[in-house]
Write an enzyme that holds these catalytic residues in place. Structure first.
Site, PDB file in Angstrom:
ATOM      1  CG  ASP A  24      77.947 -10.855  38.654  1.00 48.46           C
ATOM      2  OD1 ASP A  24      79.167 -10.659  38.643  1.00 48.46           O
ATOM      3  OD2 ASP A  24      77.119 -10.013  38.279  1.00 48.46           O
ATOM      4  CD  GLU A  78      83.549  -5.726  41.641  1.00 47.86           C
ATOM      5  OE1 GLU A  78      82.603  -4.959  41.901  1.00 47.86           O
ATOM      6  OE2 GLU A  78      83.994  -5.878  40.493  1.00 47.86           O
ATOM      7  CD  GLU A  87      62.288 -30.147  29.473  1.00 48.68           C
ATOM      8  OE1 GLU A  87      62.019 -29.272  28.630  1.00 48.68           O
ATOM      9  OE2 GLU A  87      61.459 -31.012  29.844  1.00 48.68           O
ATOM     10  CD  GLU A 127      64.606 -26.525  28.180  1.00 43.41           C
ATOM     11  OE1 GLU A 127      63.769 -26.682  29.086  1.00 43.41           O
ATOM     12  OE2 GLU A 127      64.378 -26.822  26.985  1.00 43.41           O
ATOM     13  CG  ASP A 160      59.353 -28.614  25.082  1.00 42.91           C
ATOM     14  OD1 ASP A 160      60.093 -27.986  25.855  1.00 42.91           O
ATOM     15  OD2 ASP A 160      58.264 -29.084  25.444  1.00 42.91           O
TER      16      ASP A 160
END
Length: 472
Positions: A46, A216, A339, A341, A466
């Site tokens: 979504d 939808e 970062e 991530e 990290d």
């Protein structure tokens, strides 16, 4: 993370990555295209993109690990400035943020919009509880419920909200399955005037043809003075259909399919934006799931493709989500703290979040220092790929921030997992998994634009990762 899920996701990403990379033939520095799905560390669905200043904020729902039905408890956020490298910001809201909702499952498709410096996150509630709204002063949150009750409560159709702010300042909230509804939002964006309108042009009529194939997931947007309503169409499998109008309230005219339904994905859900002169459509497939399971389960993965408009404003049909995604816009700066991530693709790893406190005493932790998001569940052979790093100033060294219980190595390769080895970071075991340290090692000089692969070597659950930064 449960060990079973780590193993499952590790195998899943191993298989998918090998298939994907075989298709793309490991092109090196010339590689400028992303890979689908764009998020591999969690199951996401979504997609609700928001362009704010120079950044794309991608809000998603989240399928819980090992779920077979829809198990969805929170909403996640990812950001990008190049449409290829996405930074994970973790959970930004959950059902727990609504005091009037007494269930922990049903965090379905949201949308976030900005108005007058505030950010409004519209969230559907399960079981006919209505549509709620959260407000924040930043697109990163924290989000709070300003009204303590549903903004809209009409029927069990009350899911999948989308918002359009028209050129005259009037805002509209649309939603609905299997019919389309709307209200006119007030300027405060947390109340509305007038009644709830069931759109008559798209509405389904018993025993009558359904030319719109609306199901939808509506997504309203404008382009060149024309109004568009994209949506998930004809369940199941769902494709992405769309209609056009000269006004934000219709009547709508069905214009066709942006993407046909495909047996590889029972659902779909459009999110459409313009960014840096290019139009994009987000949706989802089940590609990660299907690498390890033959049976269907509701564990979805967000995908991305470019949109092309015809001269009359209609949209050219796309094939079902391909492995090759969109072209990178811009480059990544390797000389600033990046970062871990932030990634264009990954294999095996997941991401995690930890709150750091002044003290570790369970009865008096002191002040909160920060929330740290990092790469975790790292095993031998896993990697993180960052795309399009611009080494215009060359490279002499790299810094990384890690926390190691067992230790291991980070091999940094250029352009492919076994490409030119720029340097190796030896991460020694500390005996503690929450002690962060910065390591600095020399690297081979490199010039130009290159993809980077941080390839992990060692045994067990190696370490947490990290951030990283190169020195020119």
């Amino acid at each position: 993370m449960h060990v079973t899920y780590k193993t499952e996701l590790y195998l899943m990403n191993q298989l998918l990555c090998r298939i994907s990379l075989a298709c793309l033939a490991f092109t090196a520095a010339a590689t400028t295209y992303a890979q689908n799905p764009i998020i591999q560390t969690r199951h996401t669905a979504d997609p609700a993109p928001l362009v704010y200043h120079d950044t794309v904020f991608l809000y998603t729902s989240h399928d819980e690990n090992n779920a077979f039905g829809f198990v969805m408890k929170n909403w996640l956020l990812y950001t990008s400035v190049d449409m290829v490298n996405w930074t994970d910001h973790g959970e930004i809201a959950s059902l727990k943020d609504f005091a009037w909702v007494h269930t922990d499952n049903g965090a379905w498709a949201p949308q976030c919009v900005e108005r007058n410096g505030k950010f409004y996150l519209y969230c559907p509630m399960p079981n006919g509880l209505g549509i709620g709204v959260l407000v924040a002063d930043s697109p990163y949150g924290p989000f709070k419920d300003p009204i303590g009750k549903p903004l809209v409560k009409n029927s069990t159709d009350d899911i999948d909200p989308t918002v359009l702010i028209d050129k005259d300042g009037q805002a509209y909230l649309y939603w609905g399955n299997p019919n389309l509804y709307y209200v006119k939002l007030n300027e405060d964006m947390i109340s509305y005037s007038g009644g709830i309108v069931k759109d008559s042009s798209i509405a389904k009529v018993k025993d009558q043809p359904d030319p719109f194939h609306y199901q939808e997931g509506p997504w309203a947007f404008t382009r060149n003075g024309k109004y568009y309503m994209a949506y998930a169409s004809t369940c199941c499998p769902e494709g992405i259909g769309y209609a056009m109008s000269h006004t934000p309230t219709g009547p709508w005219a069905y214009k066709g399919s942006i993407m046909d339904g495909d047996q590889r994905s029972s659902g779909n859900h459009p999110g459409i934006i313009e960014y840096k002169g290019q139009w994009y459509v987000f949706g989802f497939n089940y590609a990660l799931l299907k690498q390890t399971m033959k049976k269907h389960a509701e564990r979805r993965s967000v995908c991305l493709a470019t949109l092309t408009f015809n001269a009359d404003g209609t949209i050219q049909k796309l094939p079902f989500w391909s492995v090759a995604g969109v072209k990178q816009v811009g480059t990544l700066n390797p000389y600033q703290q990046v970062e871990a991530e932030t990634m264009a693709y990954s294999e095996g790893v997941t991401t995690d979040k930890a709150t750091e406190w002044e003290r570790e005493s369970p009865w008096n932790r002191g002040k909160k220092i920060k929330d740290r998001i990092f790469v975790s569940s790292i095993h031998n052979g896993d990697y993180v790929k960052v795309q399009g790093a611009d080494f215009s100033k060359g490279a002499s060294a790299v810094e990384v921030s890690v926390a190691a219980l067992y230790g291991g190595k980070i091999e940094i390769h250029a352009d492919k997992p076994d490409g030119l080895l720029l340097g190796t970071v030896n991460v020694t075991a500390s005996g503690e998994g929450d002690i962060w340290k910065t390591l600095n090692v020399p690297v081979k000089n490199i010039k130009g634009i290159h993809d980077l692969y941080f390839v992990f070597k060692g045994e067990k659950d190696l370490f947490h990762f990290d951030w990283w930064m190169f020195h020119p």
